[in-house]
Design a protein around this motif. Structure first.
Motif, PDB file in Angstrom:
ATOM      1  N   GLU A 128      45.150  30.844  45.655  1.00 15.63           N
ATOM      2  CA  GLU A 128      45.467  30.811  47.084  1.00 15.63           C
ATOM      3  C   GLU A 128      45.576  29.393  47.614  1.00 15.63           C
ATOM      4  O   GLU A 128      46.488  29.076  48.385  1.00 15.63           O
ATOM      5  N   LEU A 160      46.164  38.142  37.510  1.00 16.91           N
ATOM      6  CA  LEU A 160      45.110  37.160  37.235  1.00 16.91           C
ATOM      7  C   LEU A 160      45.250  36.573  35.833  1.00 16.91           C
ATOM      8  O   LEU A 160      45.005  35.376  35.634  1.00 16.91           O
ATOM      9  N   LEU A 220      51.610  36.889  45.530  1.00 15.91           N
ATOM     10  CA  LEU A 220      50.191  36.678  45.790  1.00 15.91           C
ATOM     11  C   LEU A 220      49.905  35.250  46.225  1.00 15.91           C
ATOM     12  O   LEU A 220      49.124  35.008  47.154  1.00 15.91           O
ATOM     13  N   ASN A 258      46.269  43.842  39.412  1.00 19.51           N
ATOM     14  CA  ASN A 258      45.294  42.766  39.516  1.00 19.51           C
ATOM     15  C   ASN A 258      45.063  42.087  38.171  1.00 19.51           C
ATOM     16  O   ASN A 258      45.071  40.858  38.072  1.00 19.51           O
ATOM     17  N   HIS A 293      36.149  36.626  39.920  1.00 18.12           N
ATOM     18  CA  HIS A 293      37.404  37.077  40.503  1.00 18.12           C
ATOM     19  C   HIS A 293      37.709  36.286  41.769  1.00 18.12           C
ATOM     20  O   HIS A 293      38.861  35.863  42.000  1.00 18.12           O
ATOM     21  N   TYR A 294      36.693  36.042  42.581  1.00 15.99           N
ATOM     22  CA  TYR A 294      36.899  35.312  43.828  1.00 15.99           C
ATOM     23  C   TYR A 294      37.345  33.872  43.562  1.00 15.99           C
ATOM     24  O   TYR A 294      38.229  33.344  44.253  1.00 15.99           O
ATOM     25  N   VAL A 320      46.630  42.281  46.772  1.00 18.24           N
ATOM     26  CA  VAL A 320      46.862  42.963  45.505  1.00 18.24           C
ATOM     27  C   VAL A 320      47.281  44.410  45.751  1.00 18.24           C
ATOM     28  O   VAL A 320      48.119  44.963  45.029  1.00 18.24           O
ATOM     29  N   ARG A 362      41.036  33.944  42.469  1.00 15.75           N
ATOM     30  CA  ARG A 362      41.926  34.195  43.595  1.00 15.75           C
ATOM     31  C   ARG A 362      41.967  32.997  44.545  1.00 15.75           C
ATOM     32  O   ARG A 362      43.013  32.677  45.120  1.00 15.75           O
TER      33      ARG A 362
END
Length: 438
Positions: free
Chosen positions: A425, A146, A120, A142, A417-418, A127, A421
Motif C-alpha cells: 500500500e 500476496l 490492490l 489474497n 499479512h498486515y 481483496v 499489505r
C-alpha cells in the motif's frame, strides 16, 4: 464495405491471451461470467519425451480452469484444453507446457494476478473487490496477490538502495485489549529531502522498543547502514539509543511535530491544573479556560479578532499567569519553526531551550519538565534547522494511509499479512511499470 482503418476482431489479442501462449477458439456468455475456450499454442518440442527424446502419441486432453482479468467488470474464466502425450518407448505421460499462462496448480492466470496486484496497490481496491471481479474465493485472490507482491516487490533488494534519510515512529496496527498492538515503522524520507517524490514505507517491525529498531538496523548490511545520514524520530529515547549504537555517523533529528506536541501537552497539563486550582473541578462549557482550550493551540498569526480578544481576556486574570507563561513558550516554538530563515529560526529555538534550561520558577512544573526534555535533546531539536527535508511529518501521513487500509479491510488479525499489505500500500511501488510483473 470494410473500413480500411480497422482490422477484423481478434478475441485472442483483445483478451491479451497471446501474451500467455493461448489462442481463443470459442466463447460462452453465462449470467455471472464470460467463459473463453482456449488452446495452448503448439510448440515443436511439445510432442517429444524429455526423458528419452522419442516422439509421443496424443492421449486426449485435460481441462484447466483459470480466472482471467475482467473486461468491463465482467468476470472472465479461461477453459484451457491441454493436450496429453504418452511416450511409446518409456511410457512417460506429459502435458503441454502452460507455465506461460499460469503458475503450476494456480487458479489465476498471470494476467489476472497482474491485474489484481495493480488494483490492490495502485487503485487501492480491497481483496474482497478483487475476488468479486475475478469470480474466485477471497483466500484464492489474497494468496495469489500476496505471493506475487512478495516475489516482485517486497523481496526486491533494490527497494533498500539509495536510502540516506529515514524516519522511525510507532504505529498501532490493531485496537484490541490483548496482544501487542504496536509496530515500529521505518520510512524512507530521501525522496522528500531530494525533492524527487513522496516518502515511502521501507519496512515494519513488530514491537515499539529500542530492541525492535536496533535488531532491524543490525540486520541491514554494513554498507547500507554507512549510507544512512539522517534519522528523524520522535522523543522516544529507545529510538535515539538504537540509532546511536547502530548508526554512529548518522545525525538524529527530533522532528517539529513531536517537539511542538511536547509543548502542547505541557500547555494542556498546565491549563487543567490551573482549572482545578481555581474552580475545584474539571473544565465545563462555561469555564473560560475550557472554552479557550483549542484557541490556545492556534498560532498567533492565525488567530481571528474574536479569538485574540478571548485570549487577551483570559490572561487579564492573575490566576491564569501560569497558563500565559506556558502559552508564551508554545507560541515562541511555533514561531521558530515557521520562520522562513532557518538560521534565524534555529536561533529562536535555541533561545527557547536556553530560557527553559535555567531560571524557570518551580511553580511552573510543566515548563520545568519540558525544559528538562528539550535540554537533553537540544542537539536533535536544533538539527532540524540545519538539515532541510528531515521532518517526520511524512511518517505521520503514511500512518494515516495505513489507518485507511485497516479500515477498508475491516481490521487485520495476522501481523505478517498486515505488514505485507502495508508494504504494498505505502511502499511506493508501481507494479504496472515494474519490469518483473509479467
Amino acid at each position: 464495405m470494410p473500413d480500411a482503418t480497422f482490422d477484423p476482431p481478434d478475441l485472442t489479442i483483445f483478451a491479451r491471451l497471446d501474451e500467455l501462449g493461448l489462442v481463443v477458439v470459442g466463447q460462452r456468455l453465462e449470467p455471472g461470467r464470460a467463459v473463453l475456450e482456449c488452446r495452448v499454442v503448439a510448440r515443436d518440442d511439445d510432442a517429444f519425451c524429455r526423458r528419452c527424446g522419442a516422439e509421443g502419441a496424443p492421449r486426449g486432453t485435460v481441462i484447466r480452469w483459470l480466472a482471467h482479468e475482467p473486461f468491463g467488470w465482467r468476470p472472465v474464466t479461461l477453459l484451457v484444453r491441454v493436450r496429453r502425450y504418452r511416450c511409446e518407448g518409456c511410457g512417460r505421460v506429459w502435458r503441454q507446457d502452460t507455465t506461460a499462462a499460469a503458475e503450476p496448480r494456480a487458479k489465476l492466470s498471470r494476467a489476472a494476478v497482474r491485474w489484481a496486484l495493480v488494483g490492490l496497490v495502485v487503485q487501492h481496491l480491497t481483496v474482497a473487490r478483487v475476488a468479486e471481479a475475478l469470480a474466485v474465493a477471497w483466500h484464492t485472490a489474497n494468496d495469489a496477490v500476496l505471493a506475487e507482491g512478495q516475489r516482485v516487490l517486497i523481496d526486491d533488494p533494490a527497494r533498500f538502495e539509495g536510502v540516506a534519510v529515514i524516519g522511525v515512529d510507532e504505529h498501532v496496527w490493531r485496537h484490541t485489549r490483548r496482544g501487542d498492538r504496536y509496530v515500529t515503522v521505518v520510512i524512507d524520507l530521501t525522496p522528500i529531502r531530494d525533492g524527487v517524490g513522496p516518502a515511502r514505507l521501507l519496512d515494519m517491525v513488530a514491537g515499539r522498543s529500542k530492541s525492535a529498531f536496533k535488531t532491524w538496523l543490525a540486520a541491514r548490511a554494513k554498507a547500507w547502514r554507512d549510507g544512512v545520514e539522517v534519522v528523524a524520530m520522535d522523543g522516544f529515547t529507545g529510538f535515539k539509543t538504537a540509532t546511536a549504537e547502530e548508526l554512529p555517523d548518522a545525525v538524529a533529528v527530533m522532528d517539529p511535530f513531536h517537539v511542538v506536541r511536547l509543548a502542547g501537552d505541557a500547555l494542556d497539563r498546565c491549563r487543567r491544573r490551573v482549572q482545578q486550582d481555581t474552580r475545584g473541578h474539571r473544565g465545563r462549557a462555561a469555564d473560560p479556560l475550557y472554552r479557550a482550550r483549542r484557541t490556545l493551540h492556534t498560532g498567533t498569526d492565525l488567530l481571528t479578532a474574536k479569538q485574540t480578544a478571548r485570549i487577551e481576556a483570559l490572561f487579564t486574570v492573575d490566576e491564569h499567569a501560569a497558563v500565559e507563561a506556558t502559552w508564551g513558550v508554545y507560541q515562541r516554538m511555533i514561531t521558530a519553526y515557521r520562520h522562513r530563515d532557518r538560521a534565524q529560526g534555529r536561533a529562536l529555538m535555541n533561545s527557547v531551550i536556553d530560557s527553559l534550561s535555567r531560571g524557570v520558577p518551580a511553580g511552573l512544573s510543566e515548563l520545568v519538565t519540558l525544559g528538562r526534555t528539550l535540554t537533553k535533546r537540544a542537539a536533535d531539536v536544533l538539527a532540524f534547522f540545519d538539515l532541510p527535508g528531515t521532518s517526520n511529518g511524512p511518517t505521520e501521513a503514511i500512518n494515516g494511509r495505513l489507518e485507511h487500509l485497516r479500515g477498508s479491510a475491516l481490521g487485520f488479525r495476522n501481523l505478517t499479512h498486515y505488514i505485507a499489505r502495508s508494504l504494498l500500500e505505502a511502499g511506493g511501488f508501481r507494479p504496472q511499470l515494474h519490469p518483473q510483473v509479467r
